[in-house]
Write an enzyme that holds these catalytic residues in place. Structure first.
Site, PDB file in Angstrom:
ATOM      1  N   ASP A 214     -67.028 -24.072   6.763  1.00 36.71           N
ATOM      2  CA  ASP A 214     -65.517 -23.882   6.878  1.00 36.71           C
ATOM      3  C   ASP A 214     -65.031 -23.479   8.417  1.00 36.71           C
ATOM      4  O   ASP A 214     -65.538 -22.703   9.066  1.00 36.71           O
ATOM      5  CB  ASP A 214     -64.849 -23.332   5.872  1.00 36.71           C
ATOM      6  CG  ASP A 214     -63.368 -23.731   5.687  1.00 36.71           C
ATOM      7  OD1 ASP A 214     -62.638 -23.802   6.690  1.00 36.71           O
ATOM      8  OD2 ASP A 214     -63.216 -24.417   4.673  1.00 36.71           O
TER       9      ASP A 214
ATOM     10  N   ALA B  43     -55.240 -38.616  -5.300  1.00 37.43           N
ATOM     11  CA  ALA B  43     -54.129 -39.696  -5.831  1.00 37.43           C
ATOM     12  C   ALA B  43     -53.113 -40.092  -4.948  1.00 37.43           C
ATOM     13  O   ALA B  43     -52.403 -40.879  -5.158  1.00 37.43           O
ATOM     14  CB  ALA B  43     -53.372 -38.622  -7.177  1.00 37.43           C
TER      15      ALA B  43
ATOM     16  N   TYR C  81     -51.708 -38.952   5.060  1.00 34.38           N
ATOM     17  CA  TYR C  81     -52.799 -38.364   4.411  1.00 34.38           C
ATOM     18  C   TYR C  81     -53.356 -39.267   3.295  1.00 34.38           C
ATOM     19  O   TYR C  81     -54.716 -39.242   3.446  1.00 34.38           O
ATOM     20  CB  TYR C  81     -52.249 -37.045   3.675  1.00 34.38           C
ATOM     21  CG  TYR C  81     -53.148 -36.296   2.559  1.00 34.38           C
ATOM     22  CD1 TYR C  81     -54.446 -35.574   3.110  1.00 34.38           C
ATOM     23  CD2 TYR C  81     -52.890 -36.681   1.146  1.00 34.38           C
ATOM     24  CE1 TYR C  81     -54.803 -34.932   2.169  1.00 34.38           C
ATOM     25  CE2 TYR C  81     -53.670 -35.722   0.428  1.00 34.38           C
ATOM     26  CZ  TYR C  81     -54.554 -34.983   0.836  1.00 34.38           C
ATOM     27  OH  TYR C  81     -55.526 -34.475   0.021  1.00 34.38           O
TER      28      TYR C  81
ATOM     29  N   ASN D 224     -53.598 -33.209  -8.056  1.00 38.24           N
ATOM     30  CA  ASN D 224     -53.172 -31.885  -7.995  1.00 38.24           C
ATOM     31  C   ASN D 224     -54.051 -30.657  -8.955  1.00 38.24           C
ATOM     32  O   ASN D 224     -53.516 -30.390  -9.865  1.00 38.24           O
ATOM     33  CB  ASN D 224     -51.559 -32.080  -8.914  1.00 38.24           C
ATOM     34  CG  ASN D 224     -50.605 -32.893  -8.165  1.00 38.24           C
ATOM     35  OD1 ASN D 224     -50.542 -32.896  -6.794  1.00 38.24           O
ATOM     36  ND2 ASN D 224     -49.912 -33.863  -8.788  1.00 38.24           N
TER      37      ASN D 224
ATOM     38  N   GLU E 116     -49.130 -23.884   0.318  1.00 39.59           N
ATOM     39  CA  GLU E 116     -49.238 -23.795  -1.066  1.00 39.59           C
ATOM     40  C   GLU E 116     -48.663 -25.118  -1.726  1.00 39.59           C
ATOM     41  O   GLU E 116     -47.543 -25.567  -1.202  1.00 39.59           O
ATOM     42  CB  GLU E 116     -48.332 -22.481  -1.603  1.00 39.59           C
ATOM     43  CG  GLU E 116     -47.112 -22.461  -1.519  1.00 39.59           C
ATOM     44  CD  GLU E 116     -46.545 -21.996  -0.137  1.00 39.59           C
ATOM     45  OE1 GLU E 116     -47.375 -22.030   1.129  1.00 39.59           O
ATOM     46  OE2 GLU E 116     -45.185 -21.422   0.098  1.00 39.59           O
TER      47      GLU E 116
ATOM     48  N   LYS F  97     -41.872 -18.434  -6.900  1.00 35.20           N
ATOM     49  CA  LYS F  97     -40.669 -18.139  -6.924  1.00 35.20           C
ATOM     50  C   LYS F  97     -40.053 -17.598  -8.008  1.00 35.20           C
ATOM     51  O   LYS F  97     -39.145 -16.836  -8.103  1.00 35.20           O
ATOM     52  CB  LYS F  97     -40.038 -19.719  -6.702  1.00 35.20           C
ATOM     53  CG  LYS F  97     -40.102 -20.376  -5.327  1.00 35.20           C
ATOM     54  CD  LYS F  97     -39.633 -21.798  -5.445  1.00 35.20           C
ATOM     55  CE  LYS F  97     -39.717 -22.333  -3.984  1.00 35.20           C
ATOM     56  NZ  LYS F  97     -39.258 -23.726  -3.908  1.00 35.20           N
TER      57      LYS F  97
ATOM     58  N   THR G  67     -41.971 -36.811 -11.707  1.00 36.86           N
ATOM     59  CA  THR G  67     -43.181 -36.342 -12.318  1.00 36.86           C
ATOM     60  C   THR G  67     -44.336 -36.242 -11.766  1.00 36.86           C
ATOM     61  O   THR G  67     -44.864 -37.146 -10.773  1.00 36.86           O
ATOM     62  CB  THR G  67     -43.252 -37.465 -13.788  1.00 36.86           C
ATOM     63  OG1 THR G  67     -43.311 -38.615 -13.079  1.00 36.86           O
ATOM     64  CG2 THR G  67     -42.008 -37.363 -14.762  1.00 36.86           C
TER      65      THR G  67
ATOM     66  N   ARG H 270     -45.950 -39.781 -10.817  1.00 36.58           N
ATOM     67  CA  ARG H 270     -47.566 -39.963 -10.696  1.00 36.58           C
ATOM     68  C   ARG H 270     -48.110 -39.278 -11.721  1.00 36.58           C
ATOM     69  O   ARG H 270     -47.621 -38.314 -12.112  1.00 36.58           O
ATOM     70  CB  ARG H 270     -48.107 -39.265  -9.288  1.00 36.58           C
ATOM     71  CG  ARG H 270     -49.444 -39.475  -9.027  1.00 36.58           C
ATOM     72  CD  ARG H 270     -49.799 -38.767  -7.627  1.00 36.58           C
ATOM     73  NE  ARG H 270     -49.391 -39.675  -6.805  1.00 36.58           N
ATOM     74  CZ  ARG H 270     -49.092 -39.516  -5.402  1.00 36.58           C
ATOM     75  NH1 ARG H 270     -49.255 -38.368  -5.073  1.00 36.58           N
ATOM     76  NH2 ARG H 270     -48.852 -40.404  -4.571  1.00 36.58           N
TER      77      ARG H 270
END
Ligand code: NAD
Length: 325
Positions: A32, A119, A149, A178, A191, A200, A219, A283
């Site tokens: 990395d 996704a 992306y 996700n 993030e 938050k 969603t 999604r």
């Protein structure tokens, strides 16, 4: 002992994957731009280098590993991917990494290569209704992802599949939906929604409102990291090439997701919806194919995973506050 190379091993999923592979008895080489931020890597070797550079790639992938896991990508949350400000860099960087690595996998006759797609490949027109998105694997074509992306992921899926077709490379491709959990970025701009909401809600004073991008009706579904790792293992062990969704079907609106985090924190929910980059309206993972081919389904309910993630971020905040004092 089986050998594995993990690219992107300093990132969220890659760092967890290295731990998982070590527990499974693999010898692991990791690579990395950076080491993992939140805990030491148990990799046998950790090479730091830029995988857009073919010479670095040639040093990193120089022998016939049993497994190569290609997770390195120039990516981040919605604020990074959807703002439009990083399009050229993320297309260029991620495509170069995949061009370098796919060819080297053939040259060194690796056993199998895993490629982490997303996704985000699914077309916008199937994700306009927040209550009824279509993300079945076959629906990716005709293609119309909503971000560069997503286009790069689609291109790289095709690249690995072409090497499979023309050179006999064994590839396994997953489209992640996700992924979240402890030890993921939770501040600084890269993030994603689960960690951002935890931060938050943690930081807001009781009775105060948190800001949520969009109207809050959009969603999504979210998959806990341990389930993701199990999905990757099953895919690598199987004869099924993919692309296949690795995600959860527990779809939730972003405002309801925020309310869930308030509930976990024991605070009164107050949300202020503001304009911001949101991506598609709806999604959800469609798990029919993975269920059929691998018999896999997630085991962590969203709220359980979020409790663990919230607790971890709370711990990080405390460490941060101590450092300031
Ligand atoms: P991450 O950003 O935490 O990890 C990616 C890693 O790639 C980072 O550590 C980064 O330093 C490394 N990297 C980037 N450019 C590099 C370069 N030029 N040379 C060497 N390393 C480089 O992301 P993640 O959440 O762990 O995701 C891993 C993979 O899964 C990515 O390919 C991502 O696109 C894909 N994915 C993730 C999600 C998710 O929800 N996390 C969803 C869909 C797809």
């Amino acid at each position: 002992m089986k050998s594995a190379l993990v690219l992107g091993a300093g990132g969220f999923i890659g760092s967890h994957l290295v731990k998982h592979l070590k527990q499974d008895g693999f010898t692991v080489r990791a690579a990395d731009l950076k080491k993992p931020e939140f805990s030491p890597s148990p990799a046998d070797e950790f090479l730091i280098g830029d995988l857009t550079d073919p010479q670095i790639c040639a040093r990193v992938l120089d022998k016939p590993f049993d497994h190569v896991y290609q997770l390195a990508a120039d990516m981040g949350g919605a604020g990074y991917i959807f703002s439009g400000e990083h399009d050229a860099d993320l297309l260029h960087n991620s495509a170069l990494i995949n061009l370098n690595i796919s060819r080297l996998c053939v040259i060194h006759k690796v056993g199998k290569v895993f490629y982490s797609s997303s996704a985000c490949v699914y077309p916008v027109h199937n994700q306009t209704d927040p209550g009824n998105p279509n993300c079945s694997e076959a629906s990716a074509y005709p293609a119309d992802p909503d971000s560069e992306y997503g286009w790069e992921k689609l291109f790289s899926e095709r690249l690995y599949l072409s090497y499979a077709r023309n050179y006999g490379l064994k590839v396994r491709i997953a489209r992640f939906h996700n992924i979240f959990g402890p030890e993921s970025p939770w501040q600084g701009g890269r993030e994603k929604a689960p960690a951002a909401l935890c931060r938050k809600v943690l930081e807001v004073k009781d009775g105060g409102a948190i800001e949520v991008w969009g109207n809050g009706q959009q969603t999504r579904s979210f998959l806990y990291i341990d389930d993701c790792l199990e999905g990757i293992s099953r895919l690598m062990e199987s004869d099924f090439e993919g692309p296949v969704n690795i995600g959860s079907e527990e779809m939730i609106s972003i405002n309801d997701f925020a309310r869930m985090v308030f509930r976990i924190a024991g605070k009164k929910p107050l949300i202020k919806n503001i304009p911001g980059p949101t991506g598609v309206n709806g999604r959800n993972s469609d798990n029919r194919l993975i269920q059929e081919k691998l018999g896999w389904a997630p085991s962590f309910p969203l709220e359980k995973g979020m409790e663990l993630t919230y607790k971890w971020i709370e711990g990080q905040e405390k460490i941060g506050l101590k450092a300031i004092k």
